[in-house]
Design a protein around this motif. Structure first.
Motif, PDB file in Angstrom:
ATOM      1  N   ALA A  44       0.827  -1.211   0.000  1.00 19.62           N
ATOM      2  CA  ALA A  44       0.000   0.000   0.000  1.00 19.62           C
ATOM      3  C   ALA A  44       0.857   1.254   0.000  1.00 19.62           C
ATOM      4  CB  ALA A  44      -0.943  -0.013   1.200  1.00 19.62           C
ATOM      5  N   ILE A  45       1.915   1.283   0.820  1.00 17.29           N
ATOM      6  CA  ILE A  45       2.792   2.457   0.864  1.00 17.29           C
ATOM      7  C   ILE A  45       3.543   2.614  -0.456  1.00 17.29           C
ATOM      8  CG2 ILE A  45       4.746   3.502   2.038  1.00 17.29           C
ATOM      9  CD1 ILE A  45       2.222   3.586   3.662  1.00 17.29           C
ATOM     10  N   ALA A  46       3.933   1.496  -1.071  1.00 18.11           N
ATOM     11  CA  ALA A  46       4.608   1.577  -2.366  1.00 18.11           C
ATOM     12  C   ALA A  46       3.684   2.113  -3.444  1.00 18.11           C
ATOM     13  CB  ALA A  46       5.142   0.204  -2.761  1.00 18.11           C
ATOM     14  N   ALA A  47       2.374   1.753  -3.375  1.00 18.32           N
ATOM     15  CA  ALA A  47       1.409   2.303  -4.336  1.00 18.32           C
ATOM     16  C   ALA A  47       1.211   3.797  -4.121  1.00 18.32           C
ATOM     17  CB  ALA A  47       0.084   1.554  -4.224  1.00 18.32           C
ATOM     18  N   CYS A  48       1.213   4.220  -2.867  1.00 17.86           N
ATOM     19  CA  CYS A  48       1.086   5.661  -2.585  1.00 17.86           C
ATOM     20  C   CYS A  48       2.315   6.429  -3.062  1.00 17.86           C
ATOM     21  CB  CYS A  48       0.880   5.887  -1.088  1.00 17.86           C
ATOM     22  SG  CYS A  48      -0.682   5.237  -0.431  1.00 17.86           S
ATOM     23  N   ALA A  49       3.481   5.781  -3.027  1.00 20.28           N
ATOM     24  CA  ALA A  49       4.706   6.470  -3.443  1.00 20.28           C
ATOM     25  C   ALA A  49       4.742   6.722  -4.942  1.00 20.28           C
ATOM     26  CB  ALA A  49       5.931   5.659  -3.026  1.00 20.28           C
ATOM     27  N   LYS A  50       3.922   6.011  -5.710  1.00 25.64           N
ATOM     28  CA  LYS A  50       3.918   6.198  -7.156  1.00 25.64           C
ATOM     29  C   LYS A  50       3.082   7.382  -7.605  1.00 25.64           C
ATOM     30  CE  LYS A  50       4.602   1.280  -8.114  1.00 25.64           C
ATOM     31  NZ  LYS A  50       4.035   0.071  -8.765  1.00 25.64           N
ATOM     32  N   THR A  51       2.213   7.889  -6.750  1.00 21.33           N
ATOM     33  CA  THR A  51       1.372   9.009  -7.130  1.00 21.33           C
ATOM     34  C   THR A  51       2.079  10.328  -6.893  1.00 21.33           C
ATOM     35  OG1 THR A  51      -0.755  10.096  -6.702  1.00 21.33           O
ATOM     36  CG2 THR A  51       0.312   9.040  -4.854  1.00 21.33           C
ATOM     37  N   THR A  52       1.670  11.335  -7.644  1.00 18.81           N
ATOM     38  CA  THR A  52       2.250  12.673  -7.475  1.00 18.81           C
ATOM     39  C   THR A  52       1.686  13.406  -6.269  1.00 18.81           C
ATOM     40  OG1 THR A  52       0.595  13.566  -9.003  1.00 18.81           O
ATOM     41  CG2 THR A  52       2.704  12.882  -9.936  1.00 18.81           C
ATOM     42  N   GLN A  53       0.590  12.890  -5.692  1.00 22.76           N
ATOM     43  CA  GLN A  53      -0.027  13.524  -4.533  1.00 22.76           C
ATOM     44  C   GLN A  53       0.498  12.955  -3.217  1.00 22.76           C
ATOM     45  OE1 GLN A  53      -2.041  16.095  -4.946  1.00 22.76           O
ATOM     46  NE2 GLN A  53      -1.959  15.903  -7.183  1.00 22.76           N
ATOM     47  N   LEU A  54       1.657  12.308  -3.244  1.00 20.06           N
ATOM     48  CA  LEU A  54       2.187  11.690  -2.031  1.00 20.06           C
ATOM     49  C   LEU A  54       2.397  12.680  -0.884  1.00 20.06           C
ATOM     50  CD1 LEU A  54       3.359   9.247  -0.556  1.00 20.06           C
ATOM     51  CD2 LEU A  54       5.548   9.694  -1.685  1.00 20.06           C
ATOM     52  N   CYS A  81      17.145  -3.578  -1.479  1.00 18.70           N
ATOM     53  CA  CYS A  81      17.663  -4.567  -0.543  1.00 18.70           C
ATOM     54  C   CYS A  81      19.101  -4.900  -0.918  1.00 18.70           C
ATOM     55  CB  CYS A  81      16.777  -5.812  -0.568  1.00 18.70           C
ATOM     56  SG  CYS A  81      17.362  -7.139   0.510  1.00 18.70           S
ATOM     57  N   THR A  82      19.995  -4.939   0.050  1.00 21.82           N
ATOM     58  CA  THR A  82      21.400  -5.242  -0.212  1.00 21.82           C
ATOM     59  C   THR A  82      21.646  -6.730  -0.391  1.00 21.82           C
ATOM     60  OG1 THR A  82      21.820  -5.303   2.173  1.00 21.82           O
ATOM     61  CG2 THR A  82      22.162  -3.205   1.040  1.00 21.82           C
ATOM     62  N   ILE A  83      20.603  -7.554  -0.234  1.00 24.64           N
ATOM     63  CA  ILE A  83      20.746  -8.994  -0.429  1.00 24.64           C
ATOM     64  C   ILE A  83      20.116  -9.428  -1.752  1.00 24.64           C
ATOM     65  CG2 ILE A  83      20.208 -11.268   0.513  1.00 24.64           C
ATOM     66  CD1 ILE A  83      22.273  -9.745   2.123  1.00 24.64           C
ATOM     67  N   CYS A  84      18.835  -9.084  -1.971  1.00 26.56           N
ATOM     68  CA  CYS A  84      18.135  -9.512  -3.187  1.00 26.56           C
ATOM     69  C   CYS A  84      17.901  -8.372  -4.171  1.00 26.56           C
ATOM     70  CB  CYS A  84      16.799 -10.166  -2.826  1.00 26.56           C
ATOM     71  SG  CYS A  84      15.629  -9.065  -1.990  1.00 26.56           S
ATOM     72  N   ALA A  85      18.329  -7.152  -3.860  1.00 28.13           N
ATOM     73  CA  ALA A  85      18.241  -5.996  -4.767  1.00 28.13           C
ATOM     74  C   ALA A  85      16.799  -5.660  -5.138  1.00 28.13           C
ATOM     75  CB  ALA A  85      19.060  -6.217  -6.026  1.00 28.13           C
ATOM     76  N   ARG A  86      15.847  -5.887  -4.249  1.00 25.42           N
ATOM     77  CA  ARG A  86      14.459  -5.520  -4.498  1.00 25.42           C
ATOM     78  C   ARG A  86      14.150  -4.200  -3.799  1.00 25.42           C
ATOM     79  NH1 ARG A  86       9.911  -9.635  -2.596  1.00 25.42           N
ATOM     80  NH2 ARG A  86      10.615  -8.846  -0.571  1.00 25.42           N
ATOM     81  N   SER A  87      13.387  -3.353  -4.465  1.00 23.71           N
ATOM     82  CA  SER A  87      13.048  -2.041  -3.898  1.00 23.71           C
ATOM     83  C   SER A  87      12.107  -2.217  -2.711  1.00 23.71           C
ATOM     84  CB  SER A  87      12.402  -1.159  -4.960  1.00 23.71           C
ATOM     85  OG  SER A  87      13.288  -0.928  -6.036  1.00 23.71           O
ATOM     86  N   PHE A  88      12.285  -1.376  -1.725  1.00 28.47           N
ATOM     87  CA  PHE A  88      11.436  -1.423  -0.536  1.00 28.47           C
ATOM     88  C   PHE A  88      11.358  -0.030   0.059  1.00 28.47           C
ATOM     89  CE2 PHE A  88      15.682  -1.843   1.131  1.00 28.47           C
ATOM     90  CZ  PHE A  88      15.652  -1.105   2.301  1.00 28.47           C
ATOM     91  N   ILE A  89      10.396   0.130   0.949  1.00 29.06           N
ATOM     92  CA  ILE A  89      10.226   1.387   1.687  1.00 29.06           C
ATOM     93  C   ILE A  89      10.443   1.169   3.181  1.00 29.06           C
ATOM     94  CG2 ILE A  89       8.593   3.222   2.291  1.00 29.06           C
ATOM     95  CD1 ILE A  89       7.391   2.950  -0.453  1.00 29.06           C
ATOM     96  N   ILE A  90       9.878   0.086   3.713  1.00 25.57           N
ATOM     97  CA  ILE A  90      10.010  -0.243   5.128  1.00 25.57           C
ATOM     98  C   ILE A  90      11.008  -1.390   5.256  1.00 25.57           C
ATOM     99  CG2 ILE A  90       8.789  -0.879   7.239  1.00 25.57           C
ATOM    100  CD1 ILE A  90       6.208   0.032   5.885  1.00 25.57           C
ATOM    101  N   PRO A  91      12.181  -1.163   5.841  1.00 28.45           N
ATOM    102  CA  PRO A  91      13.142  -2.271   5.988  1.00 28.45           C
ATOM    103  C   PRO A  91      12.668  -3.262   7.037  1.00 28.45           C
ATOM    104  CG  PRO A  91      13.956  -0.299   7.078  1.00 28.45           C
ATOM    105  CD  PRO A  91      12.695   0.099   6.381  1.00 28.45           C
ATOM    106  N   ARG A  92      13.022  -4.534   6.824  1.00 29.76           N
ATOM    107  CA  ARG A  92      12.662  -5.584   7.777  1.00 29.76           C
ATOM    108  C   ARG A  92      13.885  -6.082   8.547  1.00 29.76           C
ATOM    109  NH1 ARG A  92       7.842  -7.924   7.071  1.00 29.76           N
ATOM    110  NH2 ARG A  92       8.223  -8.451   9.264  1.00 29.76           N
ATOM    111  N   THR A  93      15.065  -5.919   7.982  1.00 28.16           N
ATOM    112  CA  THR A  93      16.314  -6.258   8.678  1.00 28.16           C
ATOM    113  C   THR A  93      17.339  -5.171   8.392  1.00 28.16           C
ATOM    114  OG1 THR A  93      17.072  -7.560   6.777  1.00 28.16           O
ATOM    115  CG2 THR A  93      15.930  -8.754   8.546  1.00 28.16           C
ATOM    116  N   GLU A  94      18.241  -4.989   9.339  1.00 25.78           N
ATOM    117  CA  GLU A  94      19.333  -4.045   9.152  1.00 25.78           C
ATOM    118  C   GLU A  94      20.476  -4.393  10.092  1.00 25.78           C
ATOM    119  OE1 GLU A  94      17.751  -0.176   9.843  1.00 25.78           O
ATOM    120  OE2 GLU A  94      17.631  -0.417  12.023  1.00 25.78           O
TER     121      GLU A  94
END
Length: 521
Positions: free
Chosen positions: A400-410, A443-456
């Protein structure tokens, strides 16, 4: 037919060249037509209808006004002519908006312009212009920076100096025009060669807290100076500057650097100069061994507690990372993995579930609060227990947050949230907007885009310049051959790594077979 009377024969008129009488065929009016009415019995000079009985030549009457309110033009002809002449008199004056005012023919002036012409001018024209300009708002520092960039584009100047401009923010729209920078060299001996631009951007001594993502899309950027700002974190997009030759990050509030900065030290990179200190970097805290504890106790008793150890181990805890074996580094840089912290596991909202707590990234923190314990060799990488099982699939909140990031009204979506909604959503939307402006995260492991990290977790890498054999290193140089403990700690740069799921964790490291590196060798 014989009884009919014969018509008189027409005589030939040589003047008119026709069979006619002496009079011409065309009727010519010599005088006014005859009077069609009887003479007036009671006439008066004031009666306008008496003109019909005039014996003089007739003239056309003129009327003014609409059909329902016509009046003879002769009644107030002088007044009409005066008004018409008055409207014809137009002044040619320089106005404030567009240069010279030219009066148009037959058009009426606006009421405001008539009042301006009628009223006296109290101030000179030059002085009134200054007053008009002083009423405008002063340009912001970013507007001045945008003007400086535009001048560099027009003049072909590759050095964009925006130092000490009081910049607090720098938008993508300000930096984006630099992507079209072209350098046209002069023609020499009839040969035209196109030279690639070498951009140099200086943003030193400002108050920047974030950086725009367009800054790291300039593939022809060779020099980037960010010294003396208020940066707390560097965007991961810095790794895309493959042609960068000089990078200055000193005098900021950085606690760590992104893991993607290692791309600047690859075999294809051109980085030659790197300035990282002073900063508030996290320092690794190694657990002391039994021999080191006894040695420190003896040195303390004999008064040598402040003496630097002769044999300081660089890879005391962790050794060689599998990622290091797969990389090829530049020959002028020595890049070595040293240690890492324990992995922090975060929930879907970004809150800590399991793992260590890092020092807060605030101003005024001393070096004693920057130490972070490193992980042991037998560190467990098991995630917390979960009823739903482990998966690399993103959560619904992440989608949901990734979909919101695609709009210009973010930036305005937080205003539409209900007052009784979860308070964390506003922070997540603000985080998504910040990541979007800075270029996003992967992601520094699988190179997938994310907004909320799950590990660090934080990894310390030794980044040092390789000394030439014949070069003479001075005592004041950071590249001197005799290093102390402070030099070793400063060469160990903390790099933040983040994953998109609980399965994105670091791989196991292996112990090297070589002996510890002595500092005096």
């Amino acid at each position: 037919m014989a009884d009919d009377l014969a018509l008189p024969r027409l005589a030939w008129n040589p003047t008119t060249e026709s069979f006619s009488k002496n009079t011409p065929r065309k009727r010519v009016r010599v005088s006014s037509p005859p009077i069609s009415s009887d003479p007036p019995i009671f006439s008066s000079d004031d009666d306008p209808s008496a003109d019909n009985y005039s014996t003089q030549a007739r003239r056309k009457k003129k009327f003014r006004g609409p059909w329902f309110r016509q009046r003879p033009a002769s009644d107030d002809g002088s007044q009409d002519s005066n008004e018409h002449d008055q409207k014809k008199r137009r002044k040619f004056e320089r106005q404030f908006d567009s240069g010279v005012f030219m009066g148009s023919d037959g058009t009426d002036m606006d009421e405001s312009m008539e009042e301006f012409e009628a009223g006296p001018v109290s101030l000179p024209l030059r002085q009134s212009r200054v007053t008009h300009q002083s009423g405008k708002a002063a340009p912001t520092p970013e507007e001045l920076a945008r003007g400086q960039i535009q001048r560099c584009l027009e003049e072909g100047d590759e050095s964009i100096d925006l130092s000490s401009r009081g910049l607090t923010t720098l938008s993508n729209a300000t930096i984006r025009p630099l992507a079209t920078f072209t350098r046209v060299p002069p023609v020499t001996e009839g040969v035209f060669t196109r030279l690639e631009p070498k951009l140099k951007i200086f943003l030193a001594s400002n108050q920047l807290t974030t950086l725009p993502g367009e800054l790291f899309n300039l593939d022809r950027l060779t020099v980037l100076s960010l010294r003396g700002n208020q940066l707390r974190e560097l965007p991961p997009s810095v790794g895309k500057l493959s042609n960068l030759k000089e990078l200055n990050l000193s005098q900021n509030g950085l606690r760590y650097l992104p893991y993607e900065i290692l791309e600047l030290f690859s075999a294809r990179s051109r980085l030659n100069s790197l300035h990282l200190h002073p900063n508030l970097f996290h320092e690794p805290q190694f657990p002391p061994t039994e021999g080191e504890v006894k040695e420190e106790e003896v040195q303390y008793k004999i008064g040598l507690g402040n003496r630097t150890r002769a044999n300081l181990r660089r890879g005391a805890i962790c050794a060689v990372s599998p990622d290091q074996r797969r990389r090829s580094w530049h020959t002028q840089w020595r890049i070595t993995f040293q240690a890492r912290t324990e992995v922090r596991f975060l929930n879907i909202h970004g809150d800590l579930v399991k793992g260590p707590s890092f020092p807060a990234n605030t101003e005024g923190s001393g070096s004693s609060h920057n130490k972070v314990p490193v992980a042991e060799m037998n560190d467990s990488l098991e995630p917390p227990a979960s009823d739903n099982g482990l998966s690399r699939a993103p959560s619904l909140l992440e989608v949901a947050i990734a979909a919101c990031a695609k709009t210009t009204q973010l930036p305005f979506l937080a205003d539409f949230l209900p007052e009784d909604g979860p308070p964390s959503l506003r922070g997540l939307l603000a985080n998504a907007a910040e990541k979007k402006e800075s270029g996003g995260s992967k992601c520094t492991i699988c190179a997938r885009s994310f907004i909320i990290p799950r590990t660090e977790w934080i990894e310390w890498w030794e980044i040092a310049k390789v000394l030439e054999i014949n070069s003479a290193a001075s005592a004041a140089s950071p590249l001197r051959q005799m290093e102390n403990e402070r030099d070793v700690l400063e060469s160990m740069v903390p790099l933040m790594r983040r994953g998109c799921s609980w399965l994105c964790v670091p791989e196991k490291v292996s112990m090297p077979d070589e002996d510890p590196v002595a500092m005096d060798e």
